[in-house]
Design a protein around this motif. Structure first.
Motif: not given
Length: 507
Positions: A170, A173, A354
């Motif tokens: 992640h 992100w 994002t």
């Protein structure tokens, strides 16, 4: 001392393999139940980033302020000196960022990411406060230069720290979320200008003073909540500290499982820290760290293509510093309201980054956003030819340009932080941002000289961004989406892609 290239000894039956920091973060993140403490870490980093945005962007709004023109830009009987004083003030912050990014990036790899970040935030905040009291153009240049030194330190350490505290699955992100606070800072400063200047008649000095507040708040939050990078600690032989920080981050996910042990950290990093002569000879001197960036391992595959993109993006971004004045020259009405719309265009751009950065990959997102931004500038130039009849075209294409520009910066920040090894990651970020600041300095003088020719400025920026968009494609820049980070430069040679992760071989 471990031998490079040798495979590790086979594990005894029933023995679990040692978890790396990335493996541990990924497990802890998936098994965690409450991540609010982790979000607090990234909220602190984000607010620190928003402070840089307010400090850089505030110049855009005061260049058009009547009192600023009279007190700072007025040059005797010659009127406002945009080509000289205006360009010098606008570029001085980028000169500071150039020096600050390179120097603090290298020293951040030696002294730590967190101390470098805190020092940069403190310098930026105090310089911003001092700028609100500047009596002359020279004093304003000096304040902006020192603010740039601070911003350079922040930019070289903040994204580096964010990348090293994030779980690899992640990472894009979370780095994009931190980058998104730049949008928050840009919108805040645009709204502040609209209220103080567009609907009232406050002094530019009050505006500049308030603009320093997010940086001050960010410094307090970073000091209170953000730890040092466990990768940095482990690479410098501080295994216990590295394990403590990694476990603290895992606990911030709400993870209550088996903690990362000092032995596991040691197993993954001993062959790096035990080779102390190698690390000291290569990296103890800050200039040697910079030379590592231009060694055969990284030069053509990482350093140069990234620097080309940073230059192109920074040159195109130079328009943002002059956008209010540019709108005035084009002939748009209510320029502070149009500038607010321009700043609000950050939001869809950041949202796009994002959503897509971990899905389509950093490289594809960067190429798409840069080419789209260049095309939008072309549309804005077409509208500027007959602004009276095409005001809506100019505004919409300018806003679309800003959205794609923000998306590109998010993708580029993630790519840069991932492609450089931990041992020189801060240096790499600093040097790349330094190249960007050279472009930032140059473009301020170009904009100052040709501010009365909007068509020239828009087409020049469009051409530069379109050219830079192809550098990652031509140079075959690697995409590190969902892959573990490298630790030292030699790891970049011999990456084997298996189950979506990068398998590191020391060669």
């Amino acid at each position: 001392m471990s031998n490079r290239g040798e495979s590790a000894a086979p594990l005894a039956p029933g023995t679990k393999p040692a978890r790396s920091v990335d493996d541990y973060y990924n497990i802890a993140y998936e098994e965690g139940t409450n991540r609010w403490q982790f979000w607090l870490i990234f909220l602190s980093l984000g607010i620190a980033n928003s402070g840089d945005a307010t400090e850089i962007s505030c110049m855009n709004y005061i260049l058009s302020h009547p009192l600023f023109k009279e007190e700072i830009l007025q040059k005797g009987a010659y009127g406002e000196d945009y080509g000289g004083r205006g360009a010098a003030i606008a570029s001085s912050i980028f000169a500071g960022m150039l020096i600050g990014g390179i120097v603090t990036g290298a020293y951040g790899d030696r002294l730590g990411r967190r101390p470098t970040l805190l020092a940069g935030l403190f310098l930026n905040a105090t310089s911003g406060i001092a700028a609100s009291m500047a009596p002359s153009a020279v004093a304003m240049c000096a304040c902006r230069f020192f603010a740039g030194l601070g911003i350079g330190a922040v930019l070289s350490s903040l994204i580096t720290l964010a990348s090293e505290l994030s779980p690899s699955k992640h990472r894009g992100w979370y780095i994009t979320i931190v980058g998104g606070f730049w949008t928050l800072g840009s919108v805040f400063i645009a709204l502040l200008a609209f209220i103080l200047f567009g609907r009232n008649n406050y002094s530019w000095r009050i505006f500049v003073l308030i603009a320093a507040s997010p940086t001050l708040l960010g410094g307090i939050l970073v000091y209170a909540f953000v730890p040092e990078s466990p990768r940095y600690l482990a690479l410098h032989g501080r295994y216990q500290d590295a394990a403590d920080v990694a476990n603290h981050v895992a606990e911030s996910f709400g993870y209550i499982g088996e903690k990362l042990s000092v032995g596991e950290i040691r197993e993954h990093y001993c062959h790096l820290t035990e080779e102390k002569d190698y690390l000291l000879q290569k990296n103890d001197n800050a200039m040697k760290k910079i030379r590592d960036l231009y060694g055969k391992t990284l030069l053509y595959n990482v350093t140069l293509p990234l620097q080309i993109v940073w230059f192109s993006m920074s040159f195109g971004s130079g328009l943002c510093t002059w956008i209010t004045k540019l709108f005035e020259e084009i002939g748009l009405s209510d320029i502070y309201l149009q500038s607010l719309y321009f700043a609000l265009a950050n939001i869809p751009g950041n949202a796009l980054a994002t959503v897509l950065v971990d899905r389509v990959g950093r490289k594809a997102l960067l190429f798409g956003s840069m080419t789209s931004a260049a095309l939008c500038l072309g549309l804005a130039a077409h509208g500027a030819n007959d602004a009276e009849a095409r005001q809506l075209q100019v505004i919409l294409s300018s806003c679309a340009f800003h959205s794609f520009l923000v998306t590109g910066w998010c993708a580029l920040s993630v790519m840069t932080s991932e492609l450089f090894p931990t041992s020189i990651r801060g240096t790499g970020m600093g040097v790349c941002s330094g190249v960007g600041r050279i472009a930032g300095i140059l473009v301020q003088y170009v904009n100052g000289a040709f501010i009365d020719q909007p068509l020239v400025l828009l087409l020049t920026a469009a051409t530069c961004m379109m050219t830079g968009a192809f550098a990652p494609i031509i140079c075959k820049l690697q995409d590190m989406t969902d892959k573990h980070l490298f630790e030292i430069p030699s790891m970049a040679m011999g990456v084997v892609e298996g189950d979506g992760q990068a398998v590191h071989k020391i060669v």
